[in-house]
Write a protein that holds these residues in place. Structure first.
Motif, PDB file in Angstrom:
ATOM      1  N   ASN A  75     -31.125 -50.935-102.266  1.00 56.72           N
ATOM      2  CA  ASN A  75     -30.534 -50.768-103.588  1.00 56.72           C
ATOM      3  C   ASN A  75     -30.000 -49.363-103.855  1.00 56.72           C
ATOM      4  N   GLN A  76     -30.530 -48.362-103.171  1.00 57.08           N
ATOM      5  CA  GLN A  76     -30.147 -46.990-103.513  1.00 57.08           C
ATOM      6  C   GLN A  76     -29.390 -46.261-102.404  1.00 57.08           C
ATOM      7  N   THR A  77     -29.085 -46.966-101.318  1.00 59.16           N
ATOM      8  CA  THR A  77     -28.248 -46.372-100.271  1.00 59.16           C
ATOM      9  C   THR A  77     -27.227 -47.411 -99.818  1.00 59.16           C
ATOM     10  N   ARG A  78     -26.283 -46.947 -99.012  1.00 60.18           N
ATOM     11  CA  ARG A  78     -25.304 -47.856 -98.407  1.00 60.18           C
ATOM     12  C   ARG A  78     -25.619 -48.093 -96.940  1.00 60.18           C
ATOM     13  N   LEU A  79     -26.830 -47.771 -96.526  1.00 56.81           N
ATOM     14  CA  LEU A  79     -27.210 -47.920 -95.120  1.00 56.81           C
ATOM     15  C   LEU A  79     -27.328 -49.394 -94.753  1.00 56.81           C
ATOM     16  N   GLN A  80     -26.918 -49.715 -93.525  1.00 52.26           N
ATOM     17  CA  GLN A  80     -27.044 -51.068 -93.002  1.00 52.26           C
ATOM     18  C   GLN A  80     -28.389 -51.185 -92.286  1.00 52.26           C
ATOM     19  N   PHE A  81     -29.113 -52.263 -92.530  1.00 49.96           N
ATOM     20  CA  PHE A  81     -30.390 -52.488 -91.868  1.00 49.96           C
ATOM     21  C   PHE A  81     -30.152 -53.054 -90.474  1.00 49.96           C
ATOM     22  N   VAL A  82     -30.871 -52.496 -89.502  1.00 48.43           N
ATOM     23  CA  VAL A  82     -30.812 -52.984 -88.124  1.00 48.43           C
ATOM     24  C   VAL A  82     -32.238 -53.163 -87.620  1.00 48.43           C
ATOM     25  N   ARG A  83     -32.396 -54.024 -86.622  1.00 50.23           N
ATOM     26  CA  ARG A  83     -33.726 -54.268 -86.044  1.00 50.23           C
ATOM     27  C   ARG A  83     -34.127 -53.206 -85.027  1.00 50.23           C
ATOM     28  N   ARG A  84     -33.131 -52.610 -84.351  1.00 47.38           N
ATOM     29  CA  ARG A  84     -33.397 -51.595 -83.329  1.00 47.38           C
ATOM     30  C   ARG A  84     -32.308 -50.537 -83.355  1.00 47.38           C
ATOM     31  N   GLY A  85     -32.693 -49.321 -82.962  1.00 52.28           N
ATOM     32  CA  GLY A  85     -31.704 -48.270 -82.759  1.00 52.28           C
ATOM     33  C   GLY A  85     -31.029 -47.748 -84.005  1.00 52.28           C
ATOM     34  N   GLY A  86     -31.706 -47.742 -85.126  1.00 52.15           N
ATOM     35  CA  GLY A  86     -31.097 -47.227 -86.349  1.00 52.15           C
ATOM     36  C   GLY A  86     -30.899 -45.721 -86.309  1.00 52.15           C
ATOM     37  N   ASP A  87     -29.920 -45.251 -87.046  1.00 49.99           N
ATOM     38  CA  ASP A  87     -29.730 -43.805 -87.165  1.00 49.99           C
ATOM     39  C   ASP A  87     -30.976 -43.181 -87.794  1.00 49.99           C
ATOM     40  N   LEU A  88     -31.560 -43.889 -88.751  1.00 48.18           N
ATOM     41  CA  LEU A  88     -32.835 -43.495 -89.342  1.00 48.18           C
ATOM     42  C   LEU A  88     -33.854 -44.559 -88.967  1.00 48.18           C
ATOM     43  N   HIS A  89     -35.086 -44.142 -88.690  1.00 45.03           N
ATOM     44  CA  HIS A  89     -36.124 -45.091 -88.289  1.00 45.03           C
ATOM     45  C   HIS A  89     -37.416 -44.732 -89.017  1.00 45.03           C
ATOM     46  N   ILE A  90     -37.955 -45.707 -89.750  1.00 53.30           N
ATOM     47  CA  ILE A  90     -39.205 -45.526 -90.481  1.00 53.30           C
ATOM     48  C   ILE A  90     -40.233 -46.497 -89.914  1.00 53.30           C
ATOM     49  N   ASN A 120     -49.530 -43.746 -93.651  1.00 51.51           N
ATOM     50  CA  ASN A 120     -49.051 -42.802 -92.636  1.00 51.51           C
ATOM     51  C   ASN A 120     -47.648 -43.244 -92.230  1.00 51.51           C
ATOM     52  N   ILE A 121     -46.684 -42.337 -92.351  1.00 55.38           N
ATOM     53  CA  ILE A 121     -45.285 -42.676 -92.077  1.00 55.38           C
ATOM     54  C   ILE A 121     -44.735 -41.759 -90.986  1.00 55.38           C
ATOM     55  N   ARG A 122     -44.040 -42.375 -90.048  1.00 59.99           N
ATOM     56  CA  ARG A 122     -43.286 -41.654 -89.028  1.00 59.99           C
ATOM     57  C   ARG A 122     -41.796 -41.865 -89.324  1.00 59.99           C
ATOM     58  N   PHE A 123     -41.083 -40.763 -89.446  1.00 59.65           N
ATOM     59  CA  PHE A 123     -39.658 -40.814 -89.752  1.00 59.65           C
ATOM     60  C   PHE A 123     -38.897 -40.122 -88.628  1.00 59.65           C
ATOM     61  N   PHE A 133     -40.461 -36.365 -88.928  1.00 49.15           N
ATOM     62  CA  PHE A 133     -41.806 -35.987 -89.344  1.00 49.15           C
ATOM     63  C   PHE A 133     -42.764 -37.160 -89.201  1.00 49.15           C
ATOM     64  N   GLU A 134     -44.039 -36.839 -89.194  1.00 45.49           N
ATOM     65  CA  GLU A 134     -45.112 -37.810 -89.377  1.00 45.49           C
ATOM     66  C   GLU A 134     -45.982 -37.231 -90.473  1.00 45.49           C
ATOM     67  N   ARG A 135     -46.182 -38.004 -91.543  1.00 41.30           N
ATOM     68  CA  ARG A 135     -46.844 -37.489 -92.731  1.00 41.30           C
ATOM     69  C   ARG A 135     -47.604 -38.598 -93.442  1.00 41.30           C
ATOM     70  N   GLN A 136     -48.670 -38.216 -94.111  1.00 44.44           N
ATOM     71  CA  GLN A 136     -49.416 -39.163 -94.929  1.00 44.44           C
ATOM     72  C   GLN A 136     -48.990 -39.016 -96.390  1.00 44.44           C
ATOM     73  N   PHE A 137     -48.818 -40.158 -97.037  1.00 52.93           N
ATOM     74  CA  PHE A 137     -48.475 -40.206 -98.454  1.00 52.93           C
ATOM     75  C   PHE A 137     -49.612 -40.927 -99.173  1.00 52.93           C
ATOM     76  N   THR A 138     -50.001 -40.406-100.323  1.00 48.29           N
ATOM     77  CA  THR A 138     -51.124 -40.974-101.063  1.00 48.29           C
ATOM     78  C   THR A 138     -50.742 -41.196-102.516  1.00 48.29           C
ATOM     79  N   ALA A 139     -51.221 -42.299-103.063  1.00 50.94           N
ATOM     80  CA  ALA A 139     -51.056 -42.589-104.491  1.00 50.94           C
ATOM     81  C   ALA A 139     -52.406 -43.020-105.036  1.00 50.94           C
ATOM     82  N   THR A 140     -52.668 -42.658-106.278  1.00 47.76           N
ATOM     83  CA  THR A 140     -53.920 -43.047-106.925  1.00 47.76           C
ATOM     84  C   THR A 140     -53.639 -43.585-108.315  1.00 47.76           C
TER      85      THR A 140
END
Length: 176
Positions: A75-90, A120-123, A133-140
């Motif tokens: 909803n907030q980007t124009r990126l196309q979703f792919v199953r493999r080999g994305g320019d960005l990978h989460i 835990n997210i790897r970007f 990066f690899e970083r932990q995100f927390t919400a409470t």
């Protein structure tokens, strides 16, 4: 210039109506998604399923998180979703879902319980690996201890999922 006569009542009303209409017709609207994506370079995104790997889980939490994360990028980007080999990978995993006593009442019993969710997210940015990066995100969030978690869990998890996905979105494509 001075007025020798007061303005007629009808003219005062007309001026007030005109000013009110002008003010209500003027609306400043901002739509800011906050992305800093160069769409000439970055065109695709791969978002892996983020599995539940915490000791304590609530089964709907995984699909809620995965759907919200994908919806946010759709909803907030124009990126196309792919199953493999994305320019960005989460990728990553939900590694924590815990409850803690947050505050104690005068009678010595818990009055507030805190619910915490950690992911835990790897970007990987395959167009600029300096942003990886690899970083932990927390919400409470908190709820009254006199409530059963089962009765409030869906709303609380939804609130934390919104917070977590916003944090991840901002860390990956907003670059604030």
């Amino acid at each position: 210039m001075t007025w020798s006569k007061p303005l007629p009542f009808a003219l005062k009303v007309a001026v007030c109506v005109f000013v009110m209409a002008a003010v209500s017709a003027c609306r400043v609207s901002y739509k800011f998604t906050g992305t800093s994506i160069d769409y000439n370079v970055v065109k695709t995104i791969q978002i892996d399923n983020i599995p539940l790997r915490s000791a304590y889980v609530w089964a709907p939490m995984g699909p809620m998180f995965n759907n919200k994360l994908q919806d946010l990028y759709a909803n907030q980007t124009r990126l196309q979703f792919v199953r493999r080999g994305g320019d960005l990978h989460i990728s990553g995993e939900i590694i924590g879902y815990e409850q803690y006593n947050k505050s104690i009442s005068a009678d010595g019993l818990s009055s507030q319980t805190q619910l915490k969710m950690t992911v835990n997210i790897r970007f990987v940015n395959n167009t600029d690996h300096t942003q990886d990066f690899e970083r932990q995100f927390t919400a409470t969030t908190q709820y009254d201890s006199n409530q059963q978690l089962a009765n409030v869990q869906e709303d609380l998890v939804s609130e934390m999922v919104d917070d977590l996905t916003d944090q991840i979105f901002n860390a990956t494509v907003a670059n604030w």
